[in-house]
Design a protein around this motif. Structure first.
Motif: not given
Length: 464
Positions: A176-178, A452-457
């Motif tokens: 889900v976070p990804l 993108a995963a780093v940017a979205t936390g």
């Protein structure tokens, strides 16, 4: 000792495959046996490991043999011609649109998370179109691989299930976070497909239309290599439709336009049964081959001709799969995989522990050349999580980062998975050329997803 021999074995195999020094069968079957002997294992022990490995791929090899024959018969009967005509009408013979459509089709086909099903659906449908327009089959394999790779992050896919098991969490909690990163990955895959199509369009612009089917080349290939570099490991399963399979009959005599709807219904039913897992894939394809031959080409003589027309490609690819089974059996049975995983994880210095998620994400695609899904997620990942926990790094973060590359974007280039050989076999491309052609694009898409995963936390840049 065992670990060193394991790394050396895989290194030699990759070098041989990437440089086209020998056939895949020689590399995959010969090198591991020599490696096991060097590591001190007896011929009897090696034989046991080979037997176990062959048992693991026997079903895949059988499925591939019958799948090649089935789709070859469908091509002979003209099933894909109307599909090609409609796609051409929609895309206007534009390689850019065709490549994008191929990637989107692979994305849709991979909703069930099964790479084999994706390749069996997508490649046979698009290959005749690529051949008709003279487009490189390497581009076809890359577009399909990109679409399937991005979708392999799904929680019901193999890597997510393995990662969740090791991280002791739910696969859905990892995925889900990804989702935003995966969405960015989908857009990236489509953009790369457009770029590949644009490059093909520029190449084909200098080729007369009547000569395109004979001059399709892979990136860096030789002119006239219509297949995009046909491999000894993945030979053609069928001759071009224009000449008739195996040259026995002209295509017009092989086509069965009156049976189009029957063949279409049979194929749809086959795919539905594959997706719903009604029976093992090899059983389904065997039954489908029997029905297809009896209905389209009644009589022993014609049926024998159709089987012989596709037998060379099917049998040589089956030997490659069996050689891959021997390779995997030896690596697992000798403990090379486990030792390699342990030593690879221990190479990470303590000071780099806070960056473990980032490291795992960045190296995911190239590590797919060294570690299959089981070896990484059950061998390497537990050690990485153990090291990370000593420094307060969440195991879930490392698992999530791994999912953005290791055997997701990386599985279409990994010789350590059976579906990889299905991809290169159905597309009829050389293994080494395919890896060289796709690895850069797959790695790029993986890094973009990681960013993108780093940017979205979802994944920390530096764990504290």
């Amino acid at each position: 000792m065992v670990s060193a021999v394991g790394f050396l074995t895989i290194g030699v195999i990759l070098a041989l495959l990437l440089t086209n020094r020998v056939t895949a069968v020689v590399a995959l079957a010969g090198v591991p046996v020599l490696g096991a002997l060097v590591a001190g294992f007896t011929p009897s022990e090696i034989g046991t490991y080979v037997g176990e490995g062959l048992g693991g791929v026997a079903g895949v090899a059988a499925m591939f043999v019958f799948a090649i024959v089935y789709f070859g018969v469908m091509r002979d009967a003209g099933l894909f011609d109307p599909i090609i005509t409609r796609i051409v009408a929609f895309a206007g013979n534009a390689p850019t649109t065709i490549c994008v459509a191929t990637t989107v089709l692979a994305v849709a086909a991979h909703l069930d998370g099964a790479g084999a099903t994706t390749f069996l659906i997508t490649i046979p449908a698009m290959l005749p179109l690529f051949d008709r327009l003279g487009m490189s089959r390497l581009v076809l394999a890359s577009c399909v691989g990109l679409g399937a790779g991005v979708m392999n992050v799904l929680p019901w896919g193999g890597p997510a299930a393995r990662a969740a098991t090791t991280a002791e969490t739910e696969a859905n909690d990892l995925w889900v976070p990804l989702i935003p990163a995966q969405a960015v990955g989908l857009l990236t895959a489509v953009l790369i497909a457009w770029l590949l199509g644009h490059r093909e369009q520029r190449r084909l612009a200098g080729v007369p239309r009547r000569d395109r089917a004979q001059t399709a080349v892979p990136a860096g290939g030789e002119k006239g290599d219509r297949s995009g570099g046909r491999p000894s490991s993945a030979p053609p399963s069928a001759a071009p439709p224009s000449s008739g399979a195996a040259g026995n009959e002209p295509a017009s005599r092989l086509e069965r336009p009156r049976l189009f709807w029957f063949n279409a219904a049979l194929t749809v039913a086959l795919i539905a049964c594959l997706v719903s897992e009604v029976a093992p894939p090899e059983t389904l394809f065997m039954a489908a081959v029997v029905v297809a031959l009896v209905v389209n080409y009644p009589g022993m003589k014609r049926q024998t001709e159709r089987i012989e027309a596709h037998a060379r490609g099917a049998m040589l690819m089956a030997t490659t799969l069996l050689a891959a089974g021997a390779f995997l059996g030896i690596l697992e049975g000798t403990g090379m995989i486990e030792a390699m995983a342990r030593d690879a994880a221990e190479l990470i210095p303590d000071g780099a522990a806070p960056a473990l998620p980032l490291i795992a994400g960045i190296l995911g695609v190239p590590l797919s050349l060294l570690f299959g899904p089981d070896a990484y997620y059950f061998g390497v990942l537990p050690v990485l999580i153990g090291v990370g926990e000593e420094f307060g790094v969440s195991g879930a973060d490392i698992a999530q980062a791994s999912l953005l590359g290791e055997e997701t974007m990386g599985f279409p280039i990994s010789p350590l998975t059976g579906s990889f050989f299905l991809l290169v076999g159905l597309a009829e491309v050389d293994i080494g050329r395919h890896i060289r052609h796709l690895i850069g694009w797959a790695w790029l898409a993986s890094v973009v997803m990681l960013a993108a995963a780093v940017a979205t936390g979802a994944i920390p840049l530096w764990a504290s």
